[in-house]
Scaffold this active site. Structure first.
Site, PDB file in Angstrom:
ATOM      1  N   GLU A 260      -6.561  -1.904   0.326  1.00 44.10           N
ATOM      2  CA  GLU A 260      -5.757  -1.514  -0.827  1.00 44.10           C
ATOM      3  C   GLU A 260      -4.464  -0.821  -0.433  1.00 44.10           C
ATOM      4  OE1 GLU A 260      -6.141   1.104  -4.989  1.00 44.10           O
ATOM      5  OE2 GLU A 260      -7.895   0.763  -3.717  1.00 44.10           O
ATOM      6  N   LYS A 277      -9.680  -2.232  -8.481  1.00 48.76           N
ATOM      7  CA  LYS A 277     -10.823  -1.760  -9.258  1.00 48.76           C
ATOM      8  C   LYS A 277     -11.669  -2.970  -9.618  1.00 48.76           C
ATOM      9  CE  LYS A 277     -10.875   2.518  -9.157  1.00 48.76           C
ATOM     10  NZ  LYS A 277     -11.999   3.084  -8.397  1.00 48.76           N
TER      11      LYS A 277
END
Length: 482
Positions: A260, A277
């Protein structure tokens, strides 16, 4: 600021792992930003601001003590005391590690994915000590790649020194874990029952209207004989990443296979963040794997969680960006990694004139994907539930370049190795793998009103699995209370 950047091509056939092993080995104060089209590696002078981290970073970047390429290092989660501020309900926890630690880098080796490599240095010309570094690095790399360093041991004292250095650097590193045949004991901070109870507490806070999503985390600890370089080699094989890194500053090593991006800032002021997410496991069967990716893309809980974090990051970036410039060019896209599928979005904008990468950090840190929303309320609730400092985990790592660029990844899917506070041995030396060390792994996930507690627990263990395997822990011990 740096006035010039020198480059010296090294040709083909150099691997990043070989270059790091030959040039850095077990040394302290080294970096390896790994993955993507280019890996960067080398050594640097530590820069560890004790107070006023953001101000110290601005000062260092605007007026470095000498020509510089970049600051390479990490920001710990507890830096939130500067960016968000402490709240009455928080315990004022402090990390065992500095809230920021960097290396001043004025020279490095860049290894491209096609095997080409080059030396890069801050300066106007190859001369003096910089020229000596260039020649020495070329010698070491050539000898390390071809293995001919030892053949020149009788050619003179300088080459004898080279041969000895190459022999040390290119010899296979000790493997104390295999030699001892003792797998590390993995201890979870929370038992399954305790973590499930904390999920229930998160959902109670959400039902009460105190938060919309909470990124609840826990921690795994292992103690024993740990060679950070060997563990990172295992990790990059087990879970390759475009945002991998091995950073060692002082006696602390950060080993990461992060998927990420926290922040990317261009020299033109374009800033972006890519919150992740939603996570699902991969399957060997292609049809089953494709169904799992499709299920992730359609999952209402994961979509809601990702959407809430996107809204939070849009709000954060709006504080430092040109009005109207913040957009979401990519929304709820499934990205596939070796072990997991993940739901990813991208938010970007243009920094206002006069603002830079440190200002973007101040507006957005810690990342919403590691807190929840609303951010201040989420931080306070999580601090009470987790009852610990997160330390390096849930912060960010990467570089601030002298030309204004920055690339910072989330410190997730990461292992932090330091000296074992319960051991009498000292692991802060160049031969740290000979002593006892402590490894910590932070892991967690976002909790919403729609979360199924058992699934959240399973997701947490899925995220930890590759990291545990990299530590050569042959089986994950049953979670026990601290």
């Amino acid at each position: 600021m740096t006035k010039g950047v020198l480059r010296h091509p090294l040709g083909d056939g150099i691997r990043a792992e070989t270059a790091f092993h030959v040039l850095c080995g077990q040394s302290t104060d080294v970096f390896w930003l790994d993955g993507g089209p280019t890996s960067y590696l080398g050594a640097g002078e530590p820069f560890v601001p004790a107070d006023g981290v953001l101000g110290a970073l601005r000062g260092e970047l605007s007026a470095p003590p000498r020509p510089s390429l970049a600051l390479v290092g990490w920001l710990g989660y507890e830096l939130l005391a500067e960016t968000v501020g402490t709240m009455p309900g928080m315990g004022g926890r402090t990390s065992p590690h500095p809230d920021a630690a960097f290396l001043r880098v004025d020279r490095l080796v860049a290894v491209h994915s096609d095997g080409r490599a080059e030396l890069v240095a801050a300066g106007e010309r190859w001369e003096g000590e910089l020229e000596q570094w260039r020649l020495r690095t070329i010698q070491l790399l050539e000898a390390g790649v071809t293995g001919d360093g030892a053949d020149r041991a009788d050619a003179g004292s300088a080459d004898a020194e080279l041969a000895a250095a190459v022999e040390r650097a290119t010899a296979p590193p000790p493997d104390p874990l295999r030699e001892a045949h003792l797998p590390l004991e993995i201890i979870w901070r929370d038992t399954d029952a305790e973590y499930l109870a904390k999920i229930d507490a998160c959902q109670s806070a959400i039902r009460a209207g105190d938060a919309y999503v909470l990124n609840l985390t826990t921690e795994i600890t292992a103690r024993g004989v740990i060679d950070p370089v060997a563990v990172y080699r295992e990790l990059r094989q087990e879970s390759p990443s475009e945002y991998g890194a091995l950073l060692r500053i002082g006696g602390v090593s950060l080993l990461s296979a992060s998927p990420e991006v926290f922040l990317e800032v261009g020299a033109d002021g374009r800033v972006s963040t890519s919150p992740v997410k939603g996570t699902r496991a991969r399957f060997p069967d292609p049809a089953a794997d494709a169904r799992e990716a499709e299920a992730l893309a359609d999952d209402p809980k994961e979509r809601a969680e990702n959407t809430m974090i996107v809204d939070l990051m849009r709000n954060d970036l709006t504080r430092v960006c040109v009005p109207g410039s913040v957009t979401v060019p990519s929304f709820l896209q499934v990205e596939t990694h070796p072990h997991v599928h993940q739901l990813v979005s991208r938010v970007e904008g243009m920094l206002r004139e006069g603002l830079g990468a440190v200002d973007a950090v101040e507006a957005t840190f810690p990342a919403g994907s590691m807190t929840g929303t609303p951010k201040r309320s989420a931080i306070e609730i999580l601090d009470l539930l987790e009852d610990r400092a997160r330390g390096l985990y849930a912060g960010a790592f990467g570089f601030f370049a002298a030309d204004g660029r920055a690339e910072l990844a989330m410190t997730i899917r990461s292992i932090v190795v330091d000296s074992d506070g319960d051991s009498d041995s000292d692991t802060d030396s160049d031969s740290s793998y000979n002593g006892r060390s402590r490894a910590t792994i932070g892991v967690g996930g976002g909790i919403t009103a729609l979360s199924v507690p058992s699934e959240e627990l399973a997701e947490t263990k899925l995220k930890a699995a590759a990291l545990v395997r990299a530590l050569r822990a042959t089986e994950q011990a049953a979670p026990t209370a601290p």
